[in-house]
Write an enzyme that holds these catalytic residues in place. Structure first.
Site, PDB file in Angstrom:
ATOM      1  CD  GLU A   1      39.344  48.448  49.786  1.00 24.01           C
ATOM      2  OE1 GLU A   1      40.134  49.305  49.345  1.00 24.01           O
ATOM      3  OE2 GLU A   1      39.564  47.221  49.740  1.00 24.01           O
TER       4      GLU A   1
ATOM      5  CB  CYS B   1      44.234  44.915  45.824  1.00 21.19           C
ATOM      6  SG  CYS B   1      44.696  43.279  46.387  1.00 21.19           S
TER       7      CYS B   1
ATOM      8  CG  HIS C   1      43.035  46.737  50.171  1.00 22.16           C
ATOM      9  ND1 HIS C   1      42.017  46.181  49.421  1.00 22.16           N
ATOM     10  CD2 HIS C   1      44.081  45.878  50.087  1.00 22.16           C
ATOM     11  CE1 HIS C   1      42.428  45.021  48.912  1.00 22.16           C
ATOM     12  NE2 HIS C   1      43.676  44.812  49.290  1.00 22.16           N
TER      13      HIS C   1
END
Ligand SMILES: Nc1ncnc2c1ncn2[C@@H]1O[C@H](COP(=O)(O)OP(=O)(O)O)[C@@H](O)[C@H]1O
Ligand SMILES: [Mg+2]
Lengths: 237, 77, 745, 77
Positions: free
Chosen positions: A205, A86, A203
């Site tokens: 994560e 990002c 993303h």
């Protein structure tokens, strides 16, 4: 493997990466302040998502010129790995550590949604555990994720097989409709010449735990760790 | 010394925002808008003895931060 | 400087919004004429916004106590104990008027304000909910408002890094000239680490932290003062602009200073900025305060004491530090690249003493500022309400085609998908969001525990217009029911009361009744109200000059807890072959329903009755079913009635699935299909566990029945002997997806 | 007819962007930046017989769409 998660003023995915690395991957991890130039005790530096310096001029522009980013050059030269997600991808491009740039989404709106990524290149430390053409589910959350580079650069990227992830449909078709931000050729992530620097808009994560709606993001970390869990859903695909 | 910097997308690059604004204008009764592009104007007040020096500082600022060479051209006025 | 200021007079007081009585009262309290700056202080602190002059007497009716309450109303936000040593801090705020003047910045600064209310308590914000009301979405003006407001919330929340996980968007012409922008924020803090806005400790230093002060949003009346000197032009008050990046730095710096124990008390400079903080903080602690305005970081030149005190520049806080920790505080804020300037100290004298370049410009007892007058103005039941209520919707013709009626209802903007809005919001940052926007309530895990939080907001202005007391109670019930459907046990309430002018007896009656309704519902459901906000004067002056008030709109935010974050439910059906149960009473009404509005453009009729004891049992049964893993899905019936709830069960999930339903005959099929009423929940169950579910329902002592099964690609509803609805889910989905988006995209 | 429109924040309105960029430049070794403000430059190509008419059209566009009267001033060049 020792991870460092960089914190710029305005970063917000730092805690999420830290949590996934320490609580899910159970790997040693520490925060790295943006003024820090010392990356000696690290194997992998994470540039997380967020709005560094508010992204007020251009996303990642100011952070791309910070001390810690200057220190990434030598760190990479001595074989260190860098993952920018990002805002981290935007910063890597602004710093010239990856080619091209990330522009305002074509829809001119912020987009937070789940996307499917097709894996083009499994010959990188970040994707070696994946199959070519494998499809990963991963959310995006950005206003400036439209990847752009000039024709020559694009040719080079293709030639050296540096396009790693592209936005696709659930069954892997790379279509305009599957492109959430108007990225050039649906590009979602690329690597550096040596393959040790990965930049991607999605993303990982946020897709690292079953309860968070998927573990495909974990596969990237696990590839990096060079180890694959037996029950990794990708094995069954 | 007040210096004006204009930062614009390179000619080849599609200006999505500009296109959207143009569409909106046409919708509002401005069919006479042939083309429209949106850029940034940055007005810097530089402490410098001469205009020339102020300009060259501004130029440095552009190369170091204000413009992204991949996407943008800049002019100093 | 102060020399150029006008002398305080009753006329000037009136310009500043103070009545003649109030002005006399000030003179009494001071024993002299106030200075111009002092008058400014009173005008701000005694304003409706800060002092709740017209609402306090009514708000006293709300239950605010409970075993879990750690902080009730009166602080920046309320706090509840949720176990494991954690507390949840939450509050809702309105930013209606600023959002009408400048939709993007108005909404953005609204988000900024409520975030600060949460982290001044020492809590890290974990979720935002936005409850919005607009006029006819077909109008270009409304479209611009929607786009601006959503963009503002998106920009501020996303940049700051707090996920927006829920909310509502509803439409009615009455909001056309006065949209509602209510934002709720939720934060987490260790229960023993809650901070308060109190200026404790005589001699402690007072710090100003955050952005510099400009002339943002100063009371328009400053214009009057400008004519007294040469600064007229630059005195023009300006629109507040949000700076989410600075807010994020402020969050990190404040939490760091708090965790180090360097902070004694802290308050956000919101409405009436510095004036509010310098009087409220000592007032709460029974102390005094002295400040030197020339030390306040300023963005503009030639600012007067009045302007510095009343500026509403954003992203600023007043912080009382522990004596001896000054350098530590400065170091922490410097690390985050923020101003932290010592502007004064806490005193023992109970006075607020304001100096500017050493000269005293205001000296007032803080209690005098804090103790604003309270009014109990007359209330009158609105004329014509009876007629409205006695209208019988069943006298209207039935639709020829119920399929078409259901499509139309799902396409009505209030019911249709709001994905266009929430896909612009980061819903996941913090990786806690277990249930994203799109189900009855959002669910957030609490890392390091097994627990999770469920949150929802609700408020139906049409129902409150037709019956303020019942309508407001229904809002509490629906918000709580949404939390229960996710598997959460509702713990507490925050309320945002959006009404017209309290100086109109009929409006004040609506307000008083609504508060009473909220109080009744909260008492019955044992939900303490730990914080909230009142927004009056929501009206538009029309061409003819008669002010048009908005629909009376109490927005209720409910926070609940799930003991086991793995045991939660979402609203959509999970596949074919599951049995569908309907919990709750059959009594529904088309009065004030979405059907009546969408189809007949009518707001009339009587609402279905509410049995609070039954509501509570239905919610308990729903929670139990989810906790036991019996409920594969749970969805409450709200706008659009049973047919809409079933359709949403079919089409709001990742994969659509049809269902076949049988319900008893009613006076009219439209009533059975689209009638609205409280305490109704649709639950889908694994057939193999039917008996277990039936046992649970029996224990719960509530009316309920099996009404059908999931499967196929069609939604079929038989009412009595007639097949009223038989249509493909795909078509319904299209109507639902496009209904709102087509107006904005 | 090419018209250039500059849209800037009204004086007194906090220029969040400008403040951040200024801070960044100072950090990058430009302490000589006394002040910096960021605005928009909009370049419109208007079909109009005369410059004067093009300008008056651009002015209309600003009032209708290009500038937000609550926050921004505009100048036409
Ligand atoms: N402005 C908004 N922001 C975020 N989520 C929203 C917004 N409006 C609606 N939603 C989400 O859309 C879903 C449906 O909203 P709504 O129809 O109001 O639910 P309900 O009728 O159960 O209260 C909910 O999950 C709600 O949180
Ligand atoms: Mg609901």
């Amino acid at each position: 493997m020792r991870f460092g998660v960089v914190v710029f003023p305005g970063t917000w995915s730092d805690c999420d990466f830290h949590y996934v690395i320490s609580e899910v991957l159970r790997q040693p991890v520490k925060y790295v302040w943006h003024r820090d130039r010392n990356l000696d005790d690290l194997d992998c530096v994470i540039l997380p998502g967020g709005f560094s310096y508010g992204d007020y001029l251009r996303a990642g522009a100011v952070a791309g010129r910070s001390p810690v980013v200057e220190a990434l050059g030598p760190f990479i030269d001595r074989g260190g790995h860098v993952l920018g997600s990002c805002n981290g991808f935007q910063i890597l491009c602004e710093a010239g550590l990856l080619p091209g740039a990330l522009m305002r989404n074509e829809c001119l709106q912020y987009r937070c949604q789940s996307t499917h990524l097709v894996v083009d290149n499994v010959d990188t430390p970040f994707t070696r555990g994946l199959r070519p053409g494998q499809i990963l589910g991963m959310p995006i959350s950005h206003g400036e994720g439209k990847y752009y580079c000039d024709v020559a650069t694009l040719a080079r990227l293709k030639q050296n097989n540096r396009i790693v992830f592209r936005y696709a449909t659930a069954d892997g078709q790379v279509t305009r409709a599957a492109n959430p931000n108007g990225s050039l050729e649906n590009i979602a992530g690329i690597v550096s010449e040596e393959g040790t620097v990965l930049g991607l808009m999605p993303h990982p994560e946020r897709a690292a735990e079953r309860t968070m709606g998927g573990t495909d993001g974990l596969l990237i970390f696990q590839s990096l760790l060079g180890s694959l869990v037996e029950d990794g859903s990708f094995l069954k695909r | 010394m007040k210096i004006r910097v204009l930062v614009r997308l390179k000619p080849g690059i599609l200006d999505v925002q500009g296109a959207a604004v143009k569409r909106a204008l046409v919708g509002l009764g401005f069919p006479d808008v042939a083309d429209l592009r949106v850029g940034k104007v940055i007005e810097v007040d530089v402490d410098a003895p001469s205009e020339a020096q102020a300009r060259s500082r501004a130029d440095e600022m552009c190369r170091k931060l204000l413009a992204n060479p991949v996407l943008e051209d800049y002019t100093i006025e | 400087m102060t020399g150029s200021e006008p002398k305080a007079t009753p006329d000037l007081a009136r310009d500043l919004g103070l009545s003649a009585d109030e002005y006399d009262r000030i003179i009494q309290r001071l024993g002299r004429e106030p200075t111009y700056t002092e008058l400014g202080l009173f005008s701000a602190l005694w304003s409706e916004h800060c002092a709740y002059k017209h609402s306090r007497v009514f708000l006293a009716r709300l239950p605010t106590e409970g075993s879990r309450v750690l902080q009730g109303p009166g602080e920046n936000a309320g706090a509840l104990d949720i176990g494991d040593g954690w507390a949840v801090v939450f509050k809702i705020e309105s930013h209606n008027h600023p959002s009408f003047i400048e939709p993007l910045q108005g909404a953005a600064t609204g988000v900024g304000g409520i975030l600060r209310d949460i982290f001044t308590m020492g809590a890290r914000p974990i979720a935002i909910l936005d409850s919005l009301r607009f006029g006819d979405p077909g109008e270009p003006r409304t479209r611009r408002l929607i786009e601006g407001v959503v963009a503002g919330i998106s920009w501020y929340g996303n940049c700051f890094g707090c996920p927006t996980v829920g909310g509502e968007i509803a439409f009615a012409p009455e909001y056309g000239g006065n949209p509602l922008v209510n934002v709720m924020c939720i934060g987490l803090v260790r229960a023993d680490r809650i901070f308060r806005a109190r200026a404790e400790g005589v001699g402690n230093p007072v710090f100003y932290v955050g952005n510099k002060t400009g002339r943002d949003g100063i009371h328009g009346a400053t214009m009057a003062s400008a004519t007294f000197d040469e600064h007229a032009e630059e005195r023009r008050p300006t629109v507040q602009v949000g700076d989410p990046f600075t807010e994020k730095l402020l969050l990190e710096a404040c939490l760091e200073a708090m965790n180090r124990g360097a902070v004694v008390g802290i308050q956000d400079m919101g409405a009436a900025g510095l004036a509010c903080c310098t009087s409220e903080m000592p007032a709460r602690a029974g102390t005094g305060m002295e400040v030197e305005l020339s030390r306040v970081p300023q963005r503009e030149t030639a600012m007067t004491p009045y302007e510095i005190l009343l500026s509403e520049s954003q992203e600023r806080m007043l912080l009382v530090a522990a004596r001896g920790r000054e350098d530590e505080v400065r170091r922490i804020f410097a690390k985050w690249e923020l101003d932290a300037v010592e502007v004064g100290r806490v005193t023992a004298d109970g006075w607020l003493t304001v100096r500017h370049h050493g000269e005293v410009v205001a000296q007032v007892p803080v209690r005098a500022l804090a103790e604003a007058p309270r009014y109990e103005k007359p209330t009158v039941r609105p004329a014509g309400l009876k007629e409205l209520q006695t209208f019988d919707p069943l006298t209207l013709t039935e639709p020829a085609d119920y399929d078409e009626a259901l499509h139309a209802l799902l396409a009505s903007p209030t019911i249709a998908s709001k994905e266009w809005a929430y896909r612009q919001y980061d819903q996941q940052v913090g990786i806690n969001t277990l249930v994203l926007p799109g189900s009855d309530a959002a669910v957030l895990r609490i890392k390091g525990t097994r627990r999770a939080l469920a949150v929802a907001t609700d408020g139906n202005g049409r129902q409150v217009l037709l019956d303020p007391r019942l309508g407001a109670a229904l809002a509490v019930c629906e918000a709580a029911r949404n939390v229960s459907c996710a598997g959460g046990q509702p713990l507490g309430v925050t309320d945002c009361l959006n009404f017209g002018s309290p100086e109109r007896p009929d409006i004040l009656w609506q307000f008083a009744e609504a508060v009473e309704g909220i109080a009744e519902a909260c008492r019955a459901l044992e939900l303490p109200v730990v914080g909230g906000n009142v927004s009056f004067y929501n009206e538009t002056v029309q061409a003819k000059g008669t002010p048009q008030a908005i629909l009376p709109t109490p927005v209720i935010g409910v926070v609940g807890v799930l003991e086991d974050s793995e045991r939660l439910a979402t609203q959509w059906f999970k596949g074919a072959g599951h049995r569908i149960a309907l919990l709750g009473p059959d009594t529904v009404s088309l009065g004030g329903s979405e059907y009546l509005w969408a189809r007949h453009r009518l707001v009339a009729g009587a609402l279905a009755p509410l049995d609070l004891a039954l509501e509570r049992r239905v919610q308990a049964a729903t929670q139990a079913a989810v906790r036991a893993g019996l409920a594969l899905s749970a969805h409450d019936c709200s706008e659009g009635g049973l047919a809409t709830a079933l359709a949403e069960g079919c089409l709001t999930g990742p994969e659509t699935v049809g269902c076949t339903i049988d319900v008893p005959a009613a006076t009219r099929p439209s009533l059975a299909l689209f009638g609205e009423g409280p305490s109704r929940v649709v639950i889908s169950v694994e057939p193999a566990r039917s008996a277990e579910f039936e046992g649970l329902m029996a224990e719960s002592a509530i009316p309920w029945r099996w009404i059908g099964t999931t499967g196929g690609a069609r939604l079929r509803i038989r009412v009595g002997s007639t097949i009223a609805i038989d249509t493909v889910v795909e078509g319904l989905e299209h109507a639902w997806r496009r209904g709102f988006e087509r107006h904005v995209a």
